[in-house]
Write a protein that holds these residues in place. Sequence first.
Motif, mmCIF file in Angstrom:
data_model
loop_
_atom_site.group_PDB
_atom_site.id
_atom_site.type_symbol
_atom_site.label_atom_id
_atom_site.label_comp_id
_atom_site.label_asym_id
_atom_site.label_seq_id
_atom_site.Cartn_x
_atom_site.Cartn_y
_atom_site.Cartn_z
ATOM 1 N N TYR A 131 12.706 -2.907 10.093
ATOM 2 C CA TYR A 131 11.846 -1.853 10.633
ATOM 3 C C TYR A 131 10.425 -2.388 10.727
ATOM 4 O O TYR A 131 9.951 -3.072 9.824
ATOM 5 C CB TYR A 131 11.838 -0.630 9.715
ATOM 6 C CG TYR A 131 13.198 -0.057 9.404
ATOM 7 C CD1 TYR A 131 13.692 1.056 10.098
ATOM 8 C CD2 TYR A 131 13.988 -0.614 8.399
ATOM 9 C CE1 TYR A 131 14.930 1.591 9.796
ATOM 10 C CE2 TYR A 131 15.235 -0.076 8.096
ATOM 11 C CZ TYR A 131 15.705 1.016 8.795
ATOM 12 O OH TYR A 131 16.935 1.540 8.492
ATOM 13 N N CYS A 132 9.760 -2.051 11.805
ATOM 14 C CA CYS A 132 8.356 -2.450 11.970
ATOM 15 C C CYS A 132 7.569 -1.305 12.576
ATOM 16 O O CYS A 132 8.113 -0.487 13.332
ATOM 17 C CB CYS A 132 8.246 -3.665 12.887
ATOM 18 S SG CYS A 132 8.436 -5.230 12.041
ATOM 19 N N GLY A 133 6.294 -1.264 12.260
ATOM 20 C CA GLY A 133 5.432 -0.253 12.846
ATOM 21 C C GLY A 133 4.102 -0.204 12.137
ATOM 22 O O GLY A 133 3.664 -1.184 11.526
ATOM 23 N N GLU A 134 3.480 0.957 12.186
ATOM 24 C CA GLU A 134 2.184 1.163 11.553
ATOM 25 C C GLU A 134 2.251 2.410 10.695
ATOM 26 O O GLU A 134 2.866 3.414 11.086
ATOM 27 C CB GLU A 134 1.094 1.318 12.615
ATOM 28 C CG GLU A 134 -0.306 1.445 12.045
ATOM 29 C CD GLU A 134 -1.365 1.525 13.136
ATOM 30 O OE1 GLU A 134 -2.005 2.597 13.236
ATOM 31 O OE2 GLU A 134 -1.541 0.531 13.863
ATOM 32 N N LEU A 135 1.651 2.344 9.525
ATOM 33 C CA LEU A 135 1.607 3.485 8.623
ATOM 34 C C LEU A 135 0.205 3.600 8.046
ATOM 35 O O LEU A 135 -0.273 2.666 7.378
ATOM 36 C CB LEU A 135 2.632 3.329 7.493
ATOM 37 C CG LEU A 135 2.713 4.488 6.503
ATOM 38 C CD1 LEU A 135 3.270 5.734 7.183
ATOM 39 C CD2 LEU A 135 3.585 4.113 5.306
ATOM 40 N N LEU A 136 -0.461 4.688 8.338
ATOM 41 C CA LEU A 136 -1.820 4.931 7.842
ATOM 42 C C LEU A 136 -2.747 3.749 8.146
ATOM 43 O O LEU A 136 -3.549 3.329 7.313
ATOM 44 C CB LEU A 136 -1.795 5.214 6.333
ATOM 45 C CG LEU A 136 -0.991 6.456 5.916
ATOM 46 C CD1 LEU A 136 -0.957 6.592 4.392
ATOM 47 C CD2 LEU A 136 -1.579 7.721 6.537
ATOM 48 N N GLY A 137 -2.597 3.215 9.351
ATOM 49 C CA GLY A 137 -3.460 2.129 9.796
ATOM 50 C C GLY A 137 -3.087 0.766 9.268
ATOM 51 O O GLY A 137 -3.802 -0.210 9.510
ATOM 52 N N ARG A 138 -1.959 0.664 8.556
ATOM 53 C CA ARG A 138 -1.502 -0.619 8.024
ATOM 54 C C ARG A 138 -0.227 -1.070 8.738
ATOM 55 O O ARG A 138 0.567 -0.239 9.190
ATOM 56 C CB ARG A 138 -1.180 -0.519 6.522
ATOM 57 C CG ARG A 138 -2.343 -0.769 5.602
ATOM 58 C CD ARG A 138 -3.328 0.322 5.600
ATOM 59 N NE ARG A 138 -4.281 0.156 4.492
ATOM 60 C CZ ARG A 138 -5.165 1.073 4.185
ATOM 61 N NH1 ARG A 138 -5.250 2.205 4.860
ATOM 62 N NH2 ARG A 138 -5.999 0.874 3.178
ATOM 63 N N GLN A 139 -0.040 -2.372 8.776
ATOM 64 C CA GLN A 139 1.222 -2.912 9.247
ATOM 65 C C GLN A 139 2.317 -2.501 8.272
ATOM 66 O O GLN A 139 2.131 -2.549 7.056
ATOM 67 C CB GLN A 139 1.144 -4.442 9.325
ATOM 68 C CG GLN A 139 2.435 -5.112 9.773
ATOM 69 C CD GLN A 139 2.379 -6.631 9.608
ATOM 70 O OE1 GLN A 139 1.734 -7.130 8.684
ATOM 71 N NE2 GLN A 139 3.032 -7.349 10.494
ATOM 72 N N PHE A 140 3.462 -2.083 8.816
ATOM 73 C CA PHE A 140 4.600 -1.738 7.964
ATOM 74 C C PHE A 140 5.811 -2.571 8.356
ATOM 75 O O PHE A 140 6.139 -2.694 9.529
ATOM 76 C CB PHE A 140 4.964 -0.251 8.073
ATOM 77 C CG PHE A 140 6.175 0.099 7.244
ATOM 78 C CD1 PHE A 140 6.042 0.361 5.893
ATOM 79 C CD2 PHE A 140 7.449 0.126 7.810
ATOM 80 C CE1 PHE A 140 7.164 0.648 5.110
ATOM 81 C CE2 PHE A 140 8.569 0.413 7.047
ATOM 82 C CZ PHE A 140 8.421 0.673 5.688
ATOM 83 N N ILE A 141 6.471 -3.149 7.345
ATOM 84 C CA ILE A 141 7.719 -3.889 7.533
ATOM 85 C C ILE A 141 8.703 -3.408 6.465
ATOM 86 O O ILE A 141 8.353 -3.342 5.281
ATOM 87 C CB ILE A 141 7.522 -5.414 7.391
ATOM 88 C CG1 ILE A 141 6.432 -5.923 8.339
ATOM 89 C CG2 ILE A 141 8.838 -6.159 7.646
ATOM 90 C CD1 ILE A 141 5.978 -7.351 8.057
ATOM 91 N N GLY A 142 9.901 -3.064 6.898
ATOM 92 C CA GLY A 142 10.908 -2.625 5.933
ATOM 93 C C GLY A 142 12.271 -3.179 6.279
ATOM 94 O O GLY A 142 12.473 -3.760 7.343
#
Length: 238
Positions: A198-209
């Motif tokens: 999973y990739c995206g943005e969360l609260l202005g941060r890069q997110f990887i899961g």
Amino acid sequence: MEKTPDYIRERILSDPPDDCCAVPCTVPQIGEGYVECATIATVGINPHGARSRRRYSPLGECTVDDAGVAAAYEDKRRYFEKQTYGYFTHLEKILNACGATYGGLYAEAESHLDLAASLDVVQWPTDPLWSKLLGRCFPGAQKRLLDDGVPFFREALRRNTRIGCLLGNGRSVVEQLERAFEVKFRRWREAELGTYLYCGELLGRQFIGWSTFLSNSPMNKAQRANLARRVCELHRNG
């Protein structure tokens, strides 16, 4: 001893929401490691380990005073200097590939890696565990815990601006983050790893899961190494 930030002091002194199965007389877990210095944070749903308020009370009661607040704050900051735990050991390998470390007992003698920390979306340990708080036996418990915990998680990220990347270990935490923050991460399956990424943005941060929970994963050693390499690639590519 570092002065306890006001928002952390308020959280440590807070009480859990009603009817949520929080472990009695425990301190909410404000995050492990030196969050203010971290450039990456791993994200979990809620802590499994419970720290009793009595540990920080001079009278051995379930009431924490200012000295107890300071002790609880310092205890969590120095968490990785005191112990290792299987959950974090698995994540440390992912962090190392991304150029970071929890530090303390996880770091090599002359580590040049950036510091990482751990945050939970829900700060209260529960009994039963989060995955069991479902159905007619515990109506609304998960929602009450998320409503209680998300504001602190959001505030922790707002105040700690060095954190540029968040890593989510397992499908459950990814799904809870999507619901809590009304986001949708890009998802695809990596056949050779046997997991979704999973990739995206969360609260202005890069997110990887990733969908596989590493602590009880059927992944073999090669797959785990390849997952670390793949997460590193995604992190570097932004």
